[in-house]
Design an enzyme around this catalytic site. Structure first.
Site, short mmCIF file in Angstrom:
data_model
loop_
_atom_site.label_atom_id
_atom_site.label_comp_id
_atom_site.label_asym_id
_atom_site.label_seq_id
_atom_site.Cartn_x
_atom_site.Cartn_y
_atom_site.Cartn_z
N ASN A 135 -31.76 13.09 13.95
CA ASN A 135 -33.02 13.67 14.41
C ASN A 135 -34.14 13.20 13.48
O ASN A 135 -34.40 13.79 12.44
CB ASN A 135 -32.94 15.20 14.43
CG ASN A 135 -34.14 15.84 15.09
OD1 ASN A 135 -35.12 15.18 15.40
ND2 ASN A 135 -34.05 17.14 15.32
N ASP A 141 -38.21 17.70 19.84
CA ASP A 141 -36.94 18.32 20.22
C ASP A 141 -37.04 19.10 21.54
O ASP A 141 -36.15 19.03 22.38
CB ASP A 141 -36.46 19.27 19.13
CG ASP A 141 -35.94 18.53 17.91
OD1 ASP A 141 -35.93 17.29 17.93
OD2 ASP A 141 -35.57 19.20 16.93
N ASP A 163 -32.77 11.35 18.24
CA ASP A 163 -33.81 10.61 18.96
C ASP A 163 -33.90 9.16 18.49
O ASP A 163 -33.14 8.71 17.62
CB ASP A 163 -35.16 11.31 18.80
CG ASP A 163 -35.50 11.67 17.35
OD1 ASP A 163 -35.06 10.94 16.45
OD2 ASP A 163 -36.21 12.67 17.13
N ASP A 334 -22.99 0.70 33.37
CA ASP A 334 -22.11 1.85 33.55
C ASP A 334 -21.36 1.77 34.89
O ASP A 334 -21.84 1.18 35.85
CB ASP A 334 -22.96 3.12 33.49
CG ASP A 334 -22.15 4.39 33.52
OD1 ASP A 334 -21.32 4.57 32.62
OD2 ASP A 334 -22.36 5.21 34.43
N GLU A 363 -18.46 -1.84 32.67
CA GLU A 363 -17.42 -0.86 32.38
C GLU A 363 -16.41 -0.83 33.54
O GLU A 363 -16.71 -0.38 34.63
CB GLU A 363 -18.03 0.53 32.22
CG GLU A 363 -16.99 1.60 31.93
CD GLU A 363 -17.51 3.02 32.13
OE1 GLU A 363 -16.99 3.93 31.47
OE2 GLU A 363 -18.42 3.22 32.97
#
Length: 620
Positions: A135, A141, A163, A334, A363
């Site tokens: 972070n 956030d 992040d 993906d 993948e």
């Protein structure tokens, strides 16, 4: 009626019926592509009633198509190769109301297409789940405009606050460890109501999720990584979007997504059967093929219809837009076998045509080398299919190494399993371009799978990193992160990287709070990675391996005057290895350096191995 009231009502009516523009995608483009065509998606109320025109030298409109929804229009452009960079106006003339002018930018390309060098066997890729890595900017956030707007680090499936800034802050660590590429899981907006941290249910394909940062920070990450010799790989999804994607409330065409009528009527949805073999199975039924490629992955991920030509263009252009915007060093796609396979071939082909030195990995979660081979470009497939895909993911070898090390040592059973598995490389067009890995964000951590055995974990990592492959390591593997408490729990698999949050009692960067085993593993992997970074024999060398005997398996990587040897020893006690069997390697009398301990030996008649482990020697 009062004249002023009449005028006021007329203006209200005109405003309600006239066209307007909410978004244009891609938001900009570049000059100098081999493919001169560009298709713009224009979204706005009643925009389909407007007629667009452009007056800019080198740019012409080939075709205008209205969507089935009156709020979409698609503009096919041609951009001549000699067109100058600049901003031009698209003028929309609606049937009612005033003309609308929209400024569209054509940029000059920062570097030539040939200079986009994709990841390859010289690289070791560091896979990161951004929300769980570090972070760097707590101010982003929580975003009250997002559907999920809380932070809870005790919730495995909640957002934790990692992040882009956190990754940027750790680039020195990544470089020093010896990694040469990073693959963050998706960083685009995922405005879902729960479990939005993982990023795979995107709700805007052209926007960085504000809880991860800004597009400027994404570009900064790419730039600073590149300055350190680290390539940035983008995780993309062509198969599906998130249910909260902005277009789901007003779909452009009646077939924009698969099973769209069922979605709109709130009928029972058809989900993927996950029968990925239907892609190459000569016996596969039509219904199995349809349910594989058109069924939704889950109920929160609408399946995109790549057979709609406008969707096909949208996905391809989006990939190219991000390559140019970030200067990418690769794409990880993906769920590769789930979309229409002919589209995926065209998609990859379009990218590789523009960027001949680029790379894409798909993948394919299969433990069968035949299925992995099917997707690699150059495969001799019975149906003639060519994927245009240089790399695919080697789940078969990933699993085999772990099984081999856990196998009973008697009769060399485990090592023979590994030996015969590597022998299957004869089927691959290019084994070194296939991506191998100990684990990833979707499976148990390797330390967990190896029953928290440190020696076996070292042996596994050495094997993955020295075989003819392009390796990927998941963040935290270097400090023995594990999920033993909840095997199979994705949230725990993606645990926070120690030290990524202010106040963490354990810090993987400084070493504070790490156990001796964790420190030793981190040092071991650092030495191995940094050696591999400069080893041309490991990158491109010939592979020679010797059938396991007496619990020892030897793999050699050879290129010119460099020979690298991996000796996997499953004997618990000291053993004296007879080196006469390896005469063909031509190492007799040569000095060999153990790249972990730096011990130098002379390759003679025999070699004492102190016990179980991986022993790595180099002639350099």
């Amino acid at each position: 009626m009062n004249r002023s009231i009449t005028v006021f009502l007329f203006l209200i009516f005109a405003n309600l019926t006239s066209a307007q523009i909410d978004r244009v995608e891609p938001p900009n483009w570049w000059i100098g592509f081999k493919n001169s065509k560009l298709q713009l998606l224009v979204k706005g109320e009643n925009i389909a009633s407007a007629i667009p025109s452009i007056e800019y030298e080198g740019v012409s409109i080939n075709k205008i198509t209205s969507g089935d929804s009156s709020n979409y229009i698609f503009i096919d452009l041609n951009i001549d190769r000699n067109t100058n960079a600049g901003t031009f106006e698209i003028v929309f003339k609606p049937k009612k109301g005033r003309r609308i002018k929209y400024n569209y930018q054509l940029k000059s390309r920062v570097k030539s297409a040939e200079d986009y060098i994709g990841f390859n066997s010289t690289d070791v890729i560091y896979l990161i789940t951004p929300d769980r890595f570090a972070n760097g900017d707590p101010s982003n956030d929580i975003n009250k405009k997002m559907n999920e707007n809380t932070i809870d680090r005790t919730d495995d499936y909640g957002r934790h606050g990692g992040d882009i800034r956190g990754i940027i802050n750790h680039l020195d660590y990544i470089e020093n460890m010896g990694f040469t590429a990073i693959w963050p899981s998706p960083l685009l907006t995922n405005d879902m109501f729960q479990a939005s941290y993982h990023g795979y249910a995107m709700t805007n394909f052209y926007e960085v999720d504000p809880r991860f940062g800004t597009i400027d920070e994404y570009i900064e990450l790419a730039t600073k990584a590149r300055q350190k010799g680290i390539k940035l790989i983008m995780d993309q999804v062509a198969n599906h979007c998130g249910l909260e994607h902005w277009w789901m409330k007003d779909l452009p065409f009646n077939d924009w997504i698969n099973f769209q009528k069922k979605f709109e009527s709130k009928d029972k949805m058809v989900f993927s059967n996950h029968r990925r073999t239907a892609n190459m199975d000569t016996y596969a039924s039509a219904i199995d093929k349809k349910e594989l490629s058109e069924g939704w992955f889950v109920n929160t991920m609408p399946d995109l219809n790549q057979n709609n030509p406008f969707m096909a263009s949208y996905i391809t252009q989006n990939s190219i837009w991000w390559i140019e915007t970030l200067g990418l060093g690769g794409i990880r796609q993906d769920t590769y076998p789930y979309p229409d396979k002919n589209f995926m071939s065209s998609w990859a082909g379009a990218i590789m045509k523009e960027y001949p030195n680029f790379n894409i990995v798909g993948e394919e979660w299969s433990y069968n080398p035949l299925l992995i081979n099917y997707w690699q470009q150059g495969a001799n497939n019975k149906d003639g299919y060519q994927s245009n895909l240089r790399s695919t993911m080697d789940f078969a070898m990933q699993n085999l190494v772990i099984e081999a090390l856990k196998e009973d040592d008697s009769w060399n059973k485990g090592l023979i399993k590994l030996y015969e598995g590597l022998a299957n490389d004869f089927i691959y067009t290019s084994p070194k371009d296939i991506m191998v890995f100990p684990d990833n964000h979707d499976m148990d951590r390797i330390f967990t799978r190896l029953n928290k055995d440190v020696v076996n974990t070292k042996m596994a990592l050495a094997t993955y990193l020295l075989m003819p492959r392009t390796p990927q390591i998941y963040y935290g593997t270097e400090i023995l992160m594990e999920n033993t408490a909840k095997p199979g729990d994705h949230g725990l698999i993606r645990s926070d990287f120690p030290g990524g949050w202010t106040g963490d009692s354990t810090n993987a960067i400084t070493g504070e709070g790490l156990t001796e085993d964790q420190k030793e593993m981190q040092s071991y992997l650092k030495k191995l990675l940094n050696y591999r970074k400069t080893s041309t024999a490991i990158h491109d060398g010939k592979t020679v391996h010797f059938g396991p005997v007496n619990g020892i398996y030897v793999i050699a990587r050879i290129l010119k005057d460099e020979t690298v040897l991996l000796l996997l020893n499953k004997n618990q006690d000291e053993i004296n290895l007879d080196l006469d069997r390896f005469k063909e390697l031509g190492l007799s009398g040569k000095k060999m350096t153990n790249i972990i301990s730096n011990e130098v030996i002379t390759w003679k008649q025999n070699l004492k191995l102190p016990g179980k482990g991986a022993f790595i020697f180099s002639s350099k």
